[in-house]
Write an enzyme that holds these catalytic residues in place. Structure first.
Site, mmCIF file in Angstrom:
data_model
loop_
_atom_site.group_PDB
_atom_site.id
_atom_site.type_symbol
_atom_site.label_atom_id
_atom_site.label_comp_id
_atom_site.label_asym_id
_atom_site.label_seq_id
_atom_site.Cartn_x
_atom_site.Cartn_y
_atom_site.Cartn_z
ATOM 1 N N SER A 38 0.841 -1.187 0.000
ATOM 2 C CA SER A 38 0.000 0.000 0.000
ATOM 3 C C SER A 38 0.890 1.256 0.000
ATOM 4 O O SER A 38 1.548 1.536 -0.990
ATOM 5 C CB SER A 38 -0.963 -0.044 1.184
ATOM 6 N N HIS A 61 -5.438 -0.711 -3.793
ATOM 7 C CA HIS A 61 -6.850 -0.925 -3.468
ATOM 8 C C HIS A 61 -7.743 -0.430 -4.609
ATOM 9 O O HIS A 61 -8.754 0.244 -4.396
ATOM 10 C CB HIS A 61 -7.225 -0.226 -2.153
#
Length: 205
Positions: free
Chosen positions: A120, A161
């Site tokens: 991330s 994401h």
């Protein structure tokens, strides 16, 4: 692009074992950088990531540039087999790395061959500019940050994401529209990027 070894993940750590073992062997020592999450009181996912890495047979040691000097951080990079940069807020991560004088030693170590695993925010920071992540992470939460230029290890900005699991699909769609002129790679939670040998490959995450 330099011949470097990066594994960039959106969420799951399943690919780490097969990425690392051929490069540094089973039981390798991973330096865990938790910096992106240090501003959050709940760091449960860091414990889960550490446990996942240990379950895959690796030794995990924290290497926290916010708690040690730049010289100590640089020395720690020479004592590990790979570096893992956790998720959290990418603006805080970049600002904290710069404030601690840890950004250049980290880049130099990776360019000398230290395998880099980023999840991330840890994936986002490797690119040319983190500005496109402003709809996903709050820049106001960052450590002092005068420039959004990333670590420039790769030539695209990873947007994690990408199916909207964090913050909703609307933010992903707005990022795609507002930064259409930027080199972006939208990475789903079930995908990972391997950058190695001058090539970039998308694998199952």
């Amino acid at each position: 692009m330099l011949d470097i070894d990066l594994l960039l993940l959106s969420r799951w750590l399943t690919p780490v074992h097969d990425f690392l073992v051929p490069r540094v062997g089973a039981g390798a020592r991973i330096g865990f950088i938790p910096t992106a999450s240090s501003i959050y009181p709940d760091q449960t996912w860091l414990d889960l990531d550490r446990s996942s890495l240990r379950d895959q047979g690796f030794e995990v040691v924290d290497v926290d540039p916010e708690l040690v000097s730049a010289a100590t951080f640089t020395r720690a990079l020479s004592e590990i087999d790979a570096v893992f940069v956790s998720g959290g807020n990418v603006f805080h991560l970049l600002g904290a790395l710069r404030h601690a004088g840890a950004d250049r030693p980290l880049v130099d170590a990776v360019r000398r061959g230290l395998p880099y695993i980023g999840v991330s925010a840890g994936a986002c920071v490797t690119g040319p500019d983190i500005a496109p992540l402003a709809l996903l992470d709050d820049p106001s939460e960052a450590a002092p940050l005068t420039s959004t230029v990333g670590l420039e290890l790769i030539d695209v900005t990873v947007v994690p994401h990408a199916e909207g699991t964090v913050g909703g699909r609307g933010r992903i769609d707005r990022t795609r529209q507002e930064f259409a002129d930027r080199p972006l790679h939208f990475l789903r939670d079930d995908e990972a990027l391997v950058i190695s040998g001058g090539t970039t490959t998308v694998i199952a995450g």
